[in-house]
Design an enzyme around this catalytic site. Sequence first.
Site, PDB file in Angstrom:
ATOM      1  N   LYS A 266       0.843  -1.208   0.000  1.00 28.59           N
ATOM      2  CA  LYS A 266       0.000   0.000   0.000  1.00 28.59           C
ATOM      3  C   LYS A 266       0.876   1.255   0.000  1.00 28.59           C
ATOM      4  O   LYS A 266       1.470   1.611   1.011  1.00 28.59           O
ATOM      5  CB  LYS A 266      -0.942   0.034   1.202  1.00 28.59           C
ATOM      6  CG  LYS A 266      -2.090   0.992   0.902  1.00 28.59           C
ATOM      7  CD  LYS A 266      -2.628   1.792   2.026  1.00 28.59           C
ATOM      8  CE  LYS A 266      -1.818   2.820   2.678  1.00 28.59           C
ATOM      9  NZ  LYS A 266      -1.730   4.120   1.976  1.00 28.59           N
ATOM     10  N   GLY A 318       6.789   4.509   8.225  1.00 30.91           N
ATOM     11  CA  GLY A 318       5.970   5.702   8.347  1.00 30.91           C
ATOM     12  C   GLY A 318       6.188   6.347   9.699  1.00 30.91           C
ATOM     13  O   GLY A 318       7.251   6.178  10.314  1.00 30.91           O
ATOM     14  N   SER A 319       5.194   7.062  10.162  1.00 34.40           N
ATOM     15  CA  SER A 319       5.357   7.826  11.406  1.00 34.40           C
ATOM     16  C   SER A 319       5.333   6.919  12.634  1.00 34.40           C
ATOM     17  O   SER A 319       4.728   5.841  12.631  1.00 34.40           O
ATOM     18  CB  SER A 319       4.250   8.868  11.506  1.00 34.40           C
ATOM     19  OG  SER A 319       3.002   8.211  11.536  1.00 34.40           O
ATOM     20  N   THR A 320       5.953   7.396  13.688  1.00 30.65           N
ATOM     21  CA  THR A 320       5.979   6.638  14.937  1.00 30.65           C
ATOM     22  C   THR A 320       4.566   6.479  15.490  1.00 30.65           C
ATOM     23  O   THR A 320       4.202   5.415  16.011  1.00 30.65           O
ATOM     24  CB  THR A 320       6.896   7.363  15.947  1.00 30.65           C
ATOM     25  OG1 THR A 320       8.231   7.328  15.407  1.00 30.65           O
ATOM     26  CG2 THR A 320       6.888   6.695  17.299  1.00 30.65           C
ATOM     27  N   GLU A 321       3.769   7.529  15.323  1.00 27.84           N
ATOM     28  CA  GLU A 321       2.389   7.485  15.824  1.00 27.84           C
ATOM     29  C   GLU A 321       1.608   6.317  15.194  1.00 27.84           C
ATOM     30  O   GLU A 321       1.000   5.502  15.894  1.00 27.84           O
ATOM     31  CB  GLU A 321       1.755   8.824  15.439  1.00 27.84           C
ATOM     32  CG  GLU A 321       0.424   9.114  16.018  1.00 27.84           C
ATOM     33  CD  GLU A 321      -0.167  10.374  15.350  1.00 27.84           C
ATOM     34  OE1 GLU A 321       0.565  11.095  14.636  1.00 27.84           O
ATOM     35  OE2 GLU A 321      -1.365  10.596  15.542  1.00 27.84           O
ATOM     36  N   GLY A 323       2.935   3.817  13.609  1.00 28.82           N
ATOM     37  CA  GLY A 323       3.658   2.587  13.951  1.00 28.82           C
ATOM     38  C   GLY A 323       3.186   2.001  15.273  1.00 28.82           C
ATOM     39  O   GLY A 323       3.015   0.783  15.401  1.00 28.82           O
ATOM     40  N   GLU A 340       9.685   0.674  10.554  1.00 28.66           N
ATOM     41  CA  GLU A 340      10.717   1.681  10.254  1.00 28.66           C
ATOM     42  C   GLU A 340      10.050   3.029  10.456  1.00 28.66           C
ATOM     43  O   GLU A 340       9.239   3.446   9.636  1.00 28.66           O
ATOM     44  CB  GLU A 340      11.192   1.544   8.805  1.00 28.66           C
ATOM     45  CG  GLU A 340      11.779   0.200   8.447  1.00 28.66           C
ATOM     46  CD  GLU A 340      13.203   0.027   8.948  1.00 28.66           C
ATOM     47  OE1 GLU A 340      13.776   1.005   9.454  1.00 28.66           O
ATOM     48  OE2 GLU A 340      13.728  -1.090   8.859  1.00 28.66           O
ATOM     49  N   CYS A 374      13.562  10.272   6.985  1.00 28.57           N
ATOM     50  CA  CYS A 374      13.436   9.774   8.368  1.00 28.57           C
ATOM     51  C   CYS A 374      14.759   9.916   9.124  1.00 28.57           C
ATOM     52  O   CYS A 374      14.772  10.167  10.319  1.00 28.57           O
ATOM     53  CB  CYS A 374      12.997   8.329   8.340  1.00 28.57           C
ATOM     54  SG  CYS A 374      13.973   7.335   7.207  1.00 28.57           S
ATOM     55  N   GLU A 471      10.068  15.407  15.431  1.00 31.84           N
ATOM     56  CA  GLU A 471      10.423  15.287  14.011  1.00 31.84           C
ATOM     57  C   GLU A 471       9.613  16.299  13.204  1.00 31.84           C
ATOM     58  O   GLU A 471       8.385  16.275  13.234  1.00 31.84           O
ATOM     59  CB  GLU A 471      10.104  13.868  13.528  1.00 31.84           C
ATOM     60  CG  GLU A 471      10.541  13.615  12.117  1.00 31.84           C
ATOM     61  CD  GLU A 471      10.173  12.229  11.625  1.00 31.84           C
ATOM     62  OE1 GLU A 471       9.036  11.790  11.842  1.00 31.84           O
ATOM     63  OE2 GLU A 471      11.044  11.586  11.003  1.00 31.84           O
TER      64      GLU A 471
END
Length: 560
Positions: A266, A318-321, A323, A340, A374, A471
């Site tokens: 995706k 993608g973003s930590t959120e 993730g 990642e 990143c 970030e």
Amino acid sequence: MTGIRASRGQSARPPDEVAPAQSADVAGQRGEAAASTSPGGTAARPPDDVAGPRPAGRGWDYAPAPESREIVTIAAEYGLFVDGTFSPAADGREFPTINPATEEPLARVALAGPADVDRAVAAARQAYEQVWGPMPGAERAKYLYRIARILQERAREFAVLESLDNGKPIRESRDVDVPLAAAHFFYYAGWADKLEYAGIGGASRAGVTGGDGGASRTGVTGGAGRGMAPRPLGVAGQVIPWNFPLLMAAWKLAPALATGNTCVLKPAETTPLTALLLAEVCQQAGLPPGVVNVLTGAGQTGSALVGHTGVNKIAFTGSTEVGKEISRAVAGTGKRLTLELGGKAANVVFDDAPVDQAVEGIVNGIFFNQGHVCCAGSRLLVQESVADIVVERLRERLATLRLGDPLDKNTDIGAINSREQLDKISALAAVGEAEGAQRWSPPCRLPERGYWFPPTVFTGVSQSYRIAREEIFGPVLSVLTFRTPEEAVTKANNTPYGLSAGVWTEKGSRILWMAQRLRAGVVWANTYNRFDPASPFGGYRESGFGREGGRHGLAAYLDA
Ligand code: NAD
């Protein structure tokens, strides 16, 4: 293209974002030169060696050098790529993708819903069980080589399409994204028939990887058993971001396919086009239907894929959120997961580093790809004794960067990928000012249409400021200082992230000392943002877990 070095007061967009130049003499002089160019013209640039004499007064102009977009045929509409063919979403929904440099709609793309996810996972399962899983590695390798070669043959087409859909300068998509994507397929093609020699799990061949050479620390173990090829996991659901759309697709697909898995990919909602062109390449390479499926859509599509019971492995970048959300969704399901995520890397410059070389590294570290990286070196830690000279040289260098048309081969800074991302960058930069940091950008004319943000440097930043902790994912650098190597390490590690770091010093012993102490998955020494398919990449802590690239990248897709 708009030269960044427009004179003060020349900004096409009154830049509340652009602070007056503190090195106004240099910037002002250059601005005069840039102001003589037409809005479609380019700004002057000093010789590559910025250590050389500073340009005295007027520079010289670059003629526009736009890459032709004729090479790419963009369809009005794109379907989902499932079971080897393109088709509309089951419920007929679509969404637009736009060129962020102009806000021009490029195409309408199918929006995959749960029924489409079901169909894609079923196709991937069937292909896994009947074709791809049983296929010998040497045969799988041939397809990967074919994909790599077609990527090379169609490189210009991919580069132009990537720059149109993403906003990144053609120089970067042409010289970095596309060649590296091809290199990943070449690299993993080489592994496909050698998996039992990769030192993963109980699969090592006698004498090849008897010990693990320290690799077990990063998840690759060796030597437990012998002679058995490690097994693929099955169907991999892969969700990727918009900053390196084609390259991230290659990072996901190449190791998964080499190890015998099938994929449902995706891409990000703002950059679906090169993943769809890659799907076309899969067709061209004769890849069996269902081995690679591409579902376009936004977060809900990603969420449906992550939650699908027919998927054995989730690979997310993608973003930590998001993730963290995915981690919670996958917990207890038995699915394998690699994440990642984001970063807030420290780029550490010691007083013995060659200043001009370090300045190039700082610029590359944070302004490459508009800072949408990143592992961007978004925190500059510079030794106090050289801080003034480094910042001064940095400002001079920034005044020479050219911002504008991503398709112009002279462009250094392209467009911000989306309105949403521009708003996020603008908001965090405003917070930096409110917190008390000093903001600086070179005098800069931003194009009227599209999403743009000038290269920005904050000095006087304290560790507690949000611009030093969060970030920003944009062309914004926060400068902090340190006195001793110990202080540099403490400050560099003072972050919840742990993806990357840079060290600039002429002492090899100091590089090793720092590398042992920096809590980052990648530490670059006297360079930055250097990638190689043979080299593993990944993070610690809130930057995620698992490694992509290299032999280690195989482990994420094998049942070891
Ligand atoms: P994002 O997390 O918003 O989106 C990434 C992808 O996840 C997109 O395809 C999106 O549609 C999808 N998604 C969103 N919500 C989802 C959900 N609930 N479930 C499943 N999928 C969902 O991130 P972004 O804004 O596209 O990308 C920027 C982020 O990616 C930055 O934080 C950056 O640091 C990170 N990144 C990390 C690496 C790395 O290798 N560590 C590489 C590139 C980017």
